[in-house]
Design a protein around this motif. Structure first.
Motif, PDB file in Angstrom:
ATOM      1  N   LEU A  69      75.998  91.289  64.578  1.00 42.90           N
ATOM      2  CA  LEU A  69      77.763  91.789  64.548  1.00 42.90           C
ATOM      3  C   LEU A  69      78.312  91.648  65.871  1.00 42.90           C
ATOM      4  N   ASP A 118      94.071  88.019  60.180  1.00 40.91           N
ATOM      5  CA  ASP A 118      92.803  87.753  59.466  1.00 40.91           C
ATOM      6  C   ASP A 118      91.856  88.079  60.757  1.00 40.91           C
ATOM      7  N   ARG A 151      91.989  90.373  63.196  1.00 38.04           N
ATOM      8  CA  ARG A 151      91.947  91.711  63.354  1.00 38.04           C
ATOM      9  C   ARG A 151      91.335  92.462  62.076  1.00 38.04           C
ATOM     10  N   ALA A 152      91.493  92.080  60.928  1.00 38.23           N
ATOM     11  CA  ALA A 152      90.978  92.519  59.891  1.00 38.23           C
ATOM     12  C   ALA A 152      89.280  92.167  59.904  1.00 38.23           C
ATOM     13  N   GLU A 153      88.802  90.935  60.187  1.00 41.47           N
ATOM     14  CA  GLU A 153      87.314  90.888  60.285  1.00 41.47           C
ATOM     15  C   GLU A 153      86.876  91.833  61.533  1.00 41.47           C
ATOM     16  N   GLN A 154      87.660  91.755  62.684  1.00 43.17           N
ATOM     17  CA  GLN A 154      87.257  92.510  64.004  1.00 43.17           C
ATOM     18  C   GLN A 154      87.096  94.189  63.251  1.00 43.17           C
ATOM     19  N   THR A 155      87.985  94.730  62.779  1.00 43.83           N
ATOM     20  CA  THR A 155      87.861  96.087  62.346  1.00 43.83           C
ATOM     21  C   THR A 155      86.718  96.261  61.355  1.00 43.83           C
ATOM     22  N   GLU A 156      86.262  95.700  60.523  1.00 45.70           N
ATOM     23  CA  GLU A 156      85.450  95.526  59.524  1.00 45.70           C
ATOM     24  C   GLU A 156      84.169  95.443  60.510  1.00 45.70           C
ATOM     25  N   ARG A 157      83.923  94.518  61.599  1.00 49.37           N
ATOM     26  CA  ARG A 157      82.737  94.570  62.038  1.00 49.37           C
ATOM     27  C   ARG A 157      82.466  95.842  62.825  1.00 49.37           C
ATOM     28  N   ARG A 186      83.648  98.790  61.939  1.00 44.22           N
ATOM     29  CA  ARG A 186      83.155  99.847  60.938  1.00 44.22           C
ATOM     30  C   ARG A 186      81.643  99.669  60.787  1.00 44.22           C
ATOM     31  N   LYS A 187      81.049  98.275  60.600  1.00 44.16           N
ATOM     32  CA  LYS A 187      79.712  98.343  60.329  1.00 44.16           C
ATOM     33  C   LYS A 187      78.850  98.636  61.593  1.00 44.16           C
TER      34      LYS A 187
END
Length: 170
Positions: free
Chosen positions: A113, A129, A131-137, A139-140
Motif C-alpha cells: 500500500l 481521482d 486524491r480519492a485513491e490516496q484517501t482509500e489507501r 484508510r486501508k
C-alpha cells in the motif's frame, strides 16, 4: 530477612532463571528466523540500495533495543524473506506458525500500500481521482494498523533503519 526465593549457593532467584530460560528459547527463534532468511536475503538489495540482510539485522536490533518480544525480532527477518518466496504466507506458516504468517502477510500488504501510494503521488495528472485513491489507501493502512500493532512497530523500525543507513552512507 530471608524470603526463601534464593537457594544457598544460587546465583539467581528461580524466577530470574525461568525468565532467562524463556529468553534463551525465544532467542533461538530469532537465530532460526535469521538462518531461514539469510540465504534469501544475503545477495539482495532493497529499493534504497541497502543490503536486505543488513537491513533485517538492523530492524531486529532496533526492536531488541526498544525491548520488543524476540518473536517480533524474528518476524523482522521473515517479513523481508517473504519478498523472495513464491508463497510466503504458506511457507512461513509451515516453518514458523500461523502467528508469524499473519504478521508477514499484514506487513507485506502495508508495504505494498505504501509503495502504491508513493507511485500514485509520483505520477498521474488526474488530481480528483488521485486524491480519492490516496484517501482509500490511507484508510486501508489505518485498518492494517488497528489489526496488529506489531505491524506498526516493524514498519517504524524499518523506516528508522533506512534513515540510519542513509545517514551512514551519505
Amino acid at each position: 530477612m530471608k524470603t526463601g526465593l534464593m537457594q544457598e549457593g544460587s546465583a539467581t532467584a528461580p524466577i530470574v532463571a525461568l525468565l532467562d530460560a524463556g529468553t534463551a528459547h525465544s532467542n533461538a527463534e530469532v537465530v532460526r528466523a535469521r538462518a531461514f532468511a539469510e540465504p534469501l536475503l544475503a545477495a539482495e538489495q532493497l529499493d534504497t540500495g541497502e543490503n536486505a540482510l543488513a537491513h533485517a539485522d538492523g530492524v531486529a536490533a532496533i526492536l531488541q533495543g526498544i525491548g520488543s518480544a524476540p518473536e517480533l525480532q524474528a518476524a523482522a527477518y521473515l517479513v523481508y524473506a517473504g519478498d523472495f518466496l513464491n508463497k510466503p504466507e504458506e511457507v512461513v506458516s509451515k516453518a514458523f506458525g500461523d502467528s508469524y504468517a499473519s504478521l508477514v502477510s499484514h506487513t507485506r500488504k502495508l508495504v505494498q500500500l505504501q509503495r502504491a501510494a508513493r507511485g500514485a503521488a509520483a505520477g498521474g495528472d488526474r488530481k480528483g481521482d488521485q486524491r480519492a485513491e490516496q484517501t482509500e489507501r490511507v484508510r486501508k493502512m489505518l485498518l492494517a494498523f488497528s489489526r496488529d500493532l506489531r505491524v506498526v512497530l516493524l514498519r517504524l523500525a524499518s523506516r528508522l533503519q533506512t534513515l540510519r543507513w542513509f545517514a551512514a552512507v551519505r
